[in-house]
Enzyme design. Structure first.
Site, PDB file in Angstrom:
ATOM      1  N   GLY A  36       0.808  -1.208   0.000  1.00  0.00           N
ATOM      2  CA  GLY A  36       0.000   0.000   0.000  1.00  0.00           C
ATOM      3  C   GLY A  36       0.846   1.264   0.000  1.00  0.00           C
ATOM      4  N   ALA A  75      -3.203  -8.965   2.225  1.00  0.00           N
ATOM      5  CA  ALA A  75      -2.781 -10.264   1.693  1.00  0.00           C
ATOM      6  C   ALA A  75      -1.719 -10.070   0.631  1.00  0.00           C
ATOM      7  CB  ALA A  75      -3.975 -11.005   1.082  1.00  0.00           C
ATOM      8  N   TYR A 141      -1.469 -18.952  -4.279  1.00  0.00           N
ATOM      9  CA  TYR A 141      -2.296 -17.801  -3.932  1.00  0.00           C
ATOM     10  C   TYR A 141      -3.749 -18.225  -3.754  1.00  0.00           C
ATOM     11  CZ  TYR A 141      -5.268 -13.751  -4.755  1.00  0.00           C
ATOM     12  OH  TYR A 141      -6.262 -12.815  -4.670  1.00  0.00           O
ATOM     13  N   ASN A 170     -12.061  -9.926 -11.577  1.00  0.00           N
ATOM     14  CA  ASN A 170     -10.972  -8.980 -11.815  1.00  0.00           C
ATOM     15  C   ASN A 170     -11.375  -7.546 -11.495  1.00  0.00           C
ATOM     16  OD1 ASN A 170      -9.997 -11.404 -13.083  1.00  0.00           O
ATOM     17  ND2 ASN A 170      -8.502 -10.144 -14.137  1.00  0.00           N
ATOM     18  N   HIS A 187      -1.456  -6.452 -13.286  1.00  0.00           N
ATOM     19  CA  HIS A 187      -2.834  -6.443 -13.772  1.00  0.00           C
ATOM     20  C   HIS A 187      -2.931  -5.815 -15.157  1.00  0.00           C
ATOM     21  CE1 HIS A 187      -4.448  -6.755  -9.376  1.00  0.00           C
ATOM     22  NE2 HIS A 187      -3.849  -7.846  -9.794  1.00  0.00           N
ATOM     23  N   ARG A 219     -11.406 -12.909 -18.986  1.00  0.00           N
ATOM     24  CA  ARG A 219     -11.634 -12.574 -17.584  1.00  0.00           C
ATOM     25  C   ARG A 219     -12.891 -11.714 -17.450  1.00  0.00           C
ATOM     26  NH1 ARG A 219      -8.641 -16.122 -17.274  1.00  0.00           N
ATOM     27  NH2 ARG A 219      -6.640 -16.285 -16.188  1.00  0.00           N
ATOM     28  N   ASP A 279      -2.252 -19.676 -14.712  1.00  0.00           N
ATOM     29  CA  ASP A 279      -3.346 -18.850 -15.233  1.00  0.00           C
ATOM     30  C   ASP A 279      -4.407 -19.725 -15.906  1.00  0.00           C
ATOM     31  OD1 ASP A 279      -2.537 -16.381 -14.423  1.00  0.00           O
ATOM     32  OD2 ASP A 279      -1.798 -15.712 -16.365  1.00  0.00           O
TER      33      ASP A 279
END
Length: 321
Positions: A36, A75, A141, A170, A187, A219, A279
């Site tokens: 962050g 996370a 993950y 997403n 991303h 996605r 993926d």
């Protein structure tokens, strides 16, 4: 109501804090700033720099600040990194999360909204995906998020915790003040927009040999504002359980790039690379359960998502730096 938001300096967390405060909530942000940004923290929130790994810190927050609910975003969340370093993911996303639950139990707090992921489902043969699809994570993950979901269920049975689990598809888009800035950006939409701004020379397309119409992965993109508004509904309504949050519409990587080219009026160079390990080819949500349970549905389409993100990235070309 006073709410503790872990990871409240991150992308989704900061926008959730913004929306909560706008609705009159008091917010405590706990973030170690490893992902962050201090500039993303709402000035109207109480910010505590710290980590959920610190059990004593968590206990002191519950004792001194007396939050009435928790929204848990904190996370590790990079698929490729989790394939290289699974220990990091099981420690952060599972073991340290237990510290948070134990602090809740110690102070009698029941309500927690947990940020989970569609990565739990892995590769699927049928879309859209509903919550009854069997979990089959294909990377640490997704596995770490699924493990914490199971832990929440045991804490519900044994300690009376009341969890709401949101499996995100997403997240993308921005508000006027907060947007997506990861130190290592993986991303698709922000990378596309960085290429449009010339910050990146090109955007990578990871695989065009998937079993999809144009060969690129598909996605389901959901505006971050729609996403965080579901969290607020979870604080305002007495329900619990597992819910998908998505748009029920899938877009391929190539389709997203073309939409961004139209919105930005930029060429956006792209190059095809090999697939990334872990993926899945297609992930599209069925969000009917959320709609039927608490009246949630998405309000923004892909073009609105990209437009909001483009506006933020143009005004913040280096993110929060």
């Amino acid at each position: 109501m006073k709410v503790l938001v872990t990871g409240g300096a991150g992308y989704i967390g900061s926008i959730c804090v913004e929306r909560l405060i706008d609705r009159g909530y008091q917010v405590i942000v706990l973030d170690n700033l490893s992902e962050g940004h201090i500039k993303a923290v709402e000035s109207r929130a109480l910010f505590i720099k710290g980590d959920i790994a610190d059990r004593n810190l968590l206990l002191s927050i519950f004792m001194n600040e007396k939050p009435q609910a928790v929204i848990h975003f904190a996370a590790k969340a990079l698929v490729a990194e989790s394939m290289r370093d699974p220990s990091l993911y099981f420690q952060n996303n599972v073991a340290y999360g237990i510290n948070l639950l134990d602090a809740m139990v110690a102070y009698g707090l029941k309500r927690i909204v947990f940020s989970s992921t569609c990565s739990i489902y892995g590769s699927v043969t049928k879309v859209p995906i509903d919550e009854n699809f069997p979990a089959n994570p294909e990377n640490p993950y997704g596995e770490s998020k699924f493990l914490f979901e199971k832990i929440l269920e045991w804490y519900r049975k044994i300690h009376g915790i009341s969890p709401v689990i949101f499996r995100y598809f997403n997240a993308a888009g921005a508000t006027l003040y907060h947007g997506e800035h990861h130190r290592k950006e993986t991303h698709l939409i922000p990378r596309i927009l960085q290429a449009a701004l010339g910050i990146l020379s090109k955007v990578e397309i990871y695989g065009v040999d998937y079993p999809t119409a144009d060969g690129s992965a598909i996605r389901d993109y959901i505006h971050v504002v729609d996403l965080v508004d579901a969290h607020i509904k979870a604080l305002e309504n007495p329900f619990e359980g597992v819910f998908n949050l998505g748009s029920a519409k899938g877009y391929s990587v190539l389709e997203v790039i073309e939409a961004a080219r139209a919105i930005t009026a930029m060429p956006i160079p792209a190059v095809v690379c090999s697939r990334r390990t872990g993926d899945p080819p297609i992930l599209v949500a069925n969000f009917r359960k959320a709609f039927e349970t608490f009246g949630w549905k998405p309000n923004y389409d892909l073009n609105a998502i990209i437009q909001s993100a483009w506006s933020w990235h143009k005004s913040h070309p280096r993110g929060y730096e």
